[in-house]
Design a protein around this motif. Structure first.
Motif, PDB file in Angstrom:
ATOM      1  N   ASP A 297     -70.284  -4.209 -29.475  1.00 44.47           N
ATOM      2  CA  ASP A 297     -71.480  -4.009 -28.660  1.00 44.47           C
ATOM      3  C   ASP A 297     -72.429  -3.136 -29.479  1.00 44.47           C
ATOM      4  O   ASP A 297     -71.996  -2.128 -30.027  1.00 44.47           O
ATOM      5  N   PRO A 298     -73.707  -3.479 -29.644  1.00 47.01           N
ATOM      6  CA  PRO A 298     -74.406  -4.595 -29.019  1.00 47.01           C
ATOM      7  C   PRO A 298     -74.269  -5.899 -29.809  1.00 47.01           C
ATOM      8  O   PRO A 298     -73.757  -5.908 -30.921  1.00 47.01           O
ATOM      9  N   TYR A 299     -74.791  -6.987 -29.202  1.00 48.76           N
ATOM     10  CA  TYR A 299     -74.890  -8.249 -29.928  1.00 48.76           C
ATOM     11  C   TYR A 299     -76.255  -8.866 -29.632  1.00 48.76           C
ATOM     12  O   TYR A 299     -76.946  -8.479 -28.696  1.00 48.76           O
ATOM     13  N   PHE A 300     -76.643  -9.827 -30.451  1.00 50.40           N
ATOM     14  CA  PHE A 300     -77.928 -10.492 -30.280  1.00 50.40           C
ATOM     15  C   PHE A 300     -77.688 -11.814 -29.567  1.00 50.40           C
ATOM     16  O   PHE A 300     -76.870 -12.622 -30.005  1.00 50.40           O
ATOM     17  N   GLY A 305     -81.437  -8.377 -27.526  1.00 50.63           N
ATOM     18  CA  GLY A 305     -80.158  -7.734 -27.704  1.00 50.63           C
ATOM     19  C   GLY A 305     -79.476  -7.501 -26.366  1.00 50.63           C
ATOM     20  O   GLY A 305     -80.128  -7.460 -25.312  1.00 50.63           O
ATOM     21  N   SER A 307     -76.701  -4.721 -24.810  1.00 52.65           N
ATOM     22  CA  SER A 307     -75.970  -3.493 -25.075  1.00 52.65           C
ATOM     23  C   SER A 307     -75.611  -2.792 -23.782  1.00 52.65           C
ATOM     24  O   SER A 307     -76.496  -2.464 -22.984  1.00 52.65           O
ATOM     25  N   ASN A 314     -87.034  -4.394 -28.920  1.00 54.86           N
ATOM     26  CA  ASN A 314     -87.647  -3.160 -29.429  1.00 54.86           C
ATOM     27  C   ASN A 314     -88.691  -3.443 -30.503  1.00 54.86           C
ATOM     28  O   ASN A 314     -88.527  -3.079 -31.658  1.00 54.86           O
ATOM     29  N   GLN A 355     -84.142   4.770 -24.854  1.00 53.93           N
ATOM     30  CA  GLN A 355     -82.746   5.168 -25.063  1.00 53.93           C
ATOM     31  C   GLN A 355     -82.464   6.538 -24.457  1.00 53.93           C
ATOM     32  O   GLN A 355     -81.419   6.763 -23.850  1.00 53.93           O
ATOM     33  N   ILE A 367     -78.186   2.746 -23.452  1.00 54.01           N
ATOM     34  CA  ILE A 367     -78.345   1.696 -24.461  1.00 54.01           C
ATOM     35  C   ILE A 367     -77.853   2.222 -25.802  1.00 54.01           C
ATOM     36  O   ILE A 367     -78.341   3.241 -26.304  1.00 54.01           O
ATOM     37  N   LYS A 368     -76.916   1.529 -26.389  1.00 53.32           N
ATOM     38  CA  LYS A 368     -76.335   1.944 -27.676  1.00 53.32           C
ATOM     39  C   LYS A 368     -76.803   0.963 -28.741  1.00 53.32           C
ATOM     40  O   LYS A 368     -76.380  -0.187 -28.783  1.00 53.32           O
ATOM     41  N   PHE A 369     -77.706   1.430 -29.596  1.00 49.93           N
ATOM     42  CA  PHE A 369     -78.248   0.538 -30.630  1.00 49.93           C
ATOM     43  C   PHE A 369     -78.754   1.368 -31.792  1.00 49.93           C
ATOM     44  O   PHE A 369     -79.437   2.366 -31.583  1.00 49.93           O
TER      45      PHE A 369
END
Length: 369
Positions: A297-300, A305, A307, A314, A355, A367-369
């Motif tokens: 995680d995350p994935y597109f 995205g 997440s 973004n 975030q 949100i983890k990115f």
């Protein structure tokens, strides 16, 4: 019996009032918390302007505009702005609408429409929308970056964009074996959709998304024009701090041709997040993790995205920084855009703010990115 019925009615009414009151208190608390955080982070980041909106389901929680569009011209929530990569949430949806209507198939080889394109006989429509086709990202080409930096008002055609990606005759990887984000693949996808349907992209968006959802202030940029009033953006990409609002957006291909307003994006976020225009199967395909993608995680997904439960984008280009987030579990949408000031020329401020909001207000869904 009448007394019992009356008592039941009174109890039901009291429960309704209490529930409604709780919802109001929760909504009011969220509104105040997010407003305070946005005001505070506008000051901390020193961005020139910040426009934002928050919705829970069909209910608007908050919209606000802080700072200036231009000197002595206040930013306004209804101003038009270039939404950059949020456009990809639209094209991902458009593809699945056309699949539902039998206009295209995800399994179709793109050689049917673009027989002369590199690896077209091995690439499918589904690979393009999931970024598993392997085409190199043209925005990483130094010659291309130099071109748009030196000539920001120049029109860049799809043909030029694709050529910057494919001229060396090489892919990043064999089609369908991996996933890597590539702006090129959305532009190729746009050309495929036009040839498959016999309609131009602006027409497809208008027929299948803008008009059905009554997005009156959202449109397709065919040139540098932007509907007034516009939120002005500023950039230091060329070594000086300058107005970049009317730089030609054509270089973004089909990754960033759309403009909108904060209220229209809020309306779109709910419909997009719930898959209102899609069949349940197509919705699942659009949000699903593609084959070849990493399993972390995350994935597109398909132009956005995923997440920790959020669907997000973004964008950041030509002085605009955006954040688009939808949390389906809570039907919560948060949209933020900022513009650069002369004091702070860093990019990606809007997404950092989003975030931070998710981290502080809903740490379980940060949100983890």
């Amino acid at each position: 019996m009448k007394k019992l019925l009356l008592l039941f009615s009174l109890l039901s009414f009291l429960i309704f009032l209490l529930t409604d009151s709780q919802i109001y208190c929760q909504t009011s608390g969220m509104k105040d918390s997010i407003r305070n955080m946005l005001v505070e982070m506008k000051q901390e980041t020193h961005v020139k302007s910040l426009v934002a909106g928050v919705w829970k389901g069909d209910q608007e929680i908050l919209t606000l505009a802080l700072g200036e569009s231009m000197t002595s011209v206040p930013a306004d929530i209804g101003m038009s702005l270039r939404i950059g990569g949020i456009s990809e949430t639209f094209i991902g949806t458009l593809v699945m609408i056309l699949v539902d209507k039998g206009k295209i198939k995800l399994e179709d080889k793109i050689s049917k429409c673009l027989p002369d394109l590199l690896a077209a006989d091995k690439v499918t429509v589904g690979m393009l929308i999931k970024n598993t086709a392997g085409y190199k990202d043209y925005v990483l080409n130094k010659d291309f970056v130099n071109l748009i930096t030196q000539e920001p008002f120049r029109y860049i055609s799809w043909k030029e964009i694709i050529n910057y990606s494919t001229s060396d005759g090489q892919l990043n990887f064999p089609p369908g074996t991996q996933q890597r984000y590539s702006h090129t693949e959305f532009t190729i996808l746009g050309e495929v959709l036009e040839k498959a349907t016999g309609q131009l992209m602006p027409e497809l968006y208008e027929e299948y998304i803008f008009r059905p959802l009554n997005l009156e202030h959202t449109g397709y940029s065919k040139n540098a024009e932007l509907p007034c009033p516009a939120l002005h953006a500023f950039s230091s990409d060329r070594g000086i701090y300058e107005d970049a609002t009317y730089w030609n957006p054509s270089w973004t291909g089909e990754s960033g041709p759309l403009y909108s307003t904060i209220p229209d994006l809020g309306k779109w976020a709910l419909k997009f997040g719930k898959g209102s225009l899609l069949t349940p199967h197509s919705f699942d395909v659009r949000v699903g993790r593609p084959e070849g993608a990493n399993h972390s995680d995350p994935y597109f997904a398909s132009g956005f995205g995923v997440s920790n439960g959020w669907y997000f984008q973004n964008p950041s280009y030509s002085g605009y920084s955006g954040a688009f987030g939808y949390l389906p579990a809570k039907e919560l949408a948060i949209i933020i855009f900022t513009t650069q000031s002369e004091e702070n020329k860093t990019e990606g401020q809007a997404f950092q703010i989003l975030q931070e909001i998710t981290k502080k207000l809903m740490p379980e869904n940060a949100i983890k990115f």
